[in-house]
Design an enzyme around this catalytic site. Structure first.
Site, PDB file in Angstrom:
ATOM      1  N   TYR A  63       0.825  -1.201   0.000  1.00  0.00           N
ATOM      2  CA  TYR A  63       0.000   0.000   0.000  1.00  0.00           C
ATOM      3  C   TYR A  63       0.865   1.258   0.000  1.00  0.00           C
ATOM      4  O   TYR A  63       1.972   1.276   0.551  1.00  0.00           O
ATOM      5  CB  TYR A  63      -0.866   0.036   1.270  1.00  0.00           C
ATOM      6  CG  TYR A  63      -2.162  -0.737   1.184  1.00  0.00           C
ATOM      7  CD1 TYR A  63      -2.573  -1.358   0.010  1.00  0.00           C
ATOM      8  CD2 TYR A  63      -2.984  -0.832   2.303  1.00  0.00           C
ATOM      9  CE1 TYR A  63      -3.758  -2.067  -0.044  1.00  0.00           C
ATOM     10  CE2 TYR A  63      -4.183  -1.534   2.258  1.00  0.00           C
ATOM     11  CZ  TYR A  63      -4.561  -2.151   1.081  1.00  0.00           C
ATOM     12  OH  TYR A  63      -5.739  -2.834   1.035  1.00  0.00           O
ATOM     13  N   GLU A 108     -16.709  -5.327   6.733  1.00  0.00           N
ATOM     14  CA  GLU A 108     -15.563  -6.211   6.488  1.00  0.00           C
ATOM     15  C   GLU A 108     -16.025  -7.644   6.739  1.00  0.00           C
ATOM     16  O   GLU A 108     -16.831  -7.900   7.636  1.00  0.00           O
ATOM     17  CB  GLU A 108     -14.397  -5.841   7.405  1.00  0.00           C
ATOM     18  CG  GLU A 108     -13.121  -6.628   7.139  1.00  0.00           C
ATOM     19  CD  GLU A 108     -11.911  -6.035   7.848  1.00  0.00           C
ATOM     20  OE1 GLU A 108     -11.153  -6.811   8.457  1.00  0.00           O
ATOM     21  OE2 GLU A 108     -11.726  -4.793   7.788  1.00  0.00           O
TER      22      GLU A 108
END
Length: 422
Positions: free
Chosen positions: A286, A409
């Site tokens: 990331y 999630e």
């Protein structure tokens, strides 16, 4: 009552009132994954007793009561954990002293004071090749499962020492206690293939940064130089960085709690491989804006042995590449999350990671957790999940997800099918 699962060669579904479960045939060993809720909705003590009683009834149905591996208690009030311990000790000794984690996450259904998730294992009663199973009970932190020259360590309930201050130091302390327990049980820390990290106030600031970013910094530093699962990796498959599958999720507590699973074997036919998602950039790659030290985890971990393959799916959200998509839309985010899981466990993605001859879809999840950020989104998120995972035992809890713009999630365990049997 047990019945075969639609579309699966290895899963049977069962339920009694208050408890739904999957029983997974792993070629000689049955694994039980169950979700239990109270059917008596009085005070907290009554609910705890009721949920445990329903769980025991389901375990008795498949002859696995004394073979529990791990218990996870999702509590409306984390202070109730001592009451849970007292009731376990007094009335459910068969369930006592197993790897246990108390999770400060409120069940989404307001009438419940708790939801229990349990994993157990037993010699298969449906297979001609039934394999003897031994479960070693150590204490509330550890359970060891042994069968067929395999040893699985289930470790839970790690919280920091009292002295460290700040999210980084307290996370590092919890990791240290996890490693110490693992090594005391004659496992090695690099044999860990799945972790869970529950962090209170996960998205809130801490000094000039964020609590979750500090957890990631502690994880990066603690994992530095560790060669995870290298002895079990597939040969001749090019892989990136090797980290355990993991879920990092918010909790109502102010602190951090952790649990994990490790594998130890000298068998050369066992394959364990970290998987990445074709829809997403690897978390450890990331951009720095998401965290100065990126999250060190794999999107999933595939484990193959005895002609069976399981996939341990990490916490997955509505992220494409590395960007949150469908901002503000809980239905679209839930569908994207489930699309990401389907891509992760597909035959082509398994094969690209060296796991050939298997396929899976959402119906092959044996258990899943759905973490819901906002109370007002629960009903629509549940509707999507029940439509796309109709038989799967599901836990719904309220929890902060690691980005402010993520609304849901999902994580779970998948029992893959040999190609052609999906």
């Amino acid at each position: 009552m047990l019945q075969p699962s639609q579309g699966s060669a290895t899963i049977r579904r069962g339920h009694i009132e208050g408890c739904t479960y999957s029983l997974v045939d792993k070629n000689g060993v049955d694994f039980f994954y169950g979700i239990s809720t109270p059917i008596e909705l009085g005070d907290t003590r009554t609910q705890i007793f009721s949920a445990l009683n329903q769980l025991k009834g389901a375990l008795d149905e498949v002859d696995a009561t004394d073979q529990i591996l791990t218990l996870n208690f999702f509590l409306r009030e984390i202070g109730d954990k001592q009451l849970v311990r007292e009731i376990l000790h007094a009335h459910f000794h068969d369930l006592f002293d197993r790897a246990t984690t108390f999770i400060a996450q409120k069940p989404c259904d307001d009438k419940y004071a708790l939801v229990i998730e349990a994993v157990a294992a037993n010699s298969s009663f449906s297979s001609e090749n039934s394999i003897p199973v031994t479960v070693w009970r150590k204490d509330e932190k550890t359970t060891i499962l042994e069968f067929d020259d395999l040893a699985f360590g289930f470790f839970g309930g790690f919280i920091p020492d009292e002295e460290p201050i700040g999210a980084y130091a307290r996370s590092f302390s919890a990791f240290a206690k996890m490693r110490s327990e693992i090594e005391q049980c004659n496992f090695r820390f690099p044999q860990v293939f799945r972790t869970w990290l529950y962090q209170g106030n996960i998205v809130l600031p801490e000094r000039d940064t964020q609590r979750y970013k500090e957890l990631n910094r502690a994880r990066s530093d603690f994992f530095y130089g560790v060669s995870f699962i290298e002895e079990y990796l597939p040969k001749n498959v090019k892989l990136g960085a090797i980290y355990p599958a993991s879920t990092g999720i918010g909790a109502d507590d102010v602190d951090v709690a952790m649990s994990c699973v490790a594998l130890q074997t000298e068998r050369e036919d066992v394959i364990v491989v970290p998987m990445e998602n074709p829809n997403q950039i690897s978390a450890f790659n990331y951009a720095q804006r998401y965290s100065p030290k990126s999250p060190k985890f794999a999107r999933a971990m595939a484990l193959a042995y005895n002609d069976r393959c399981s996939v341990y799916v990490s916490g997955t959200a509505s992220i494409v590449d590395q960007t949150t998509v469908h901002i503000g839309d809980p239905v679209a985010q839930t569908n994207q999350t489930l699309d990401n899981i389907e891509a992760l466990i597909s035959e082509s993605n398994l094969a690209s990671h060296g796991i050939t001859g298997f396929d899976a879809n959402l119906k092959d999840l044996v258990v899943a957790r759905v973490y819901v950020k906002n109370r007002e989104h629960f009903d629509v998120i549940r509707e999507v999940c029940q439509k796309r995972m109709p038989e799967v035992p599901l836990v719904y809890t309220f929890a902060d997800v690691c980005r402010d713009d993520l609304l849901v999630e999902v994580e779970g365990v998948v029992a893959c099918n040999p190609t052609g049997q999906c």
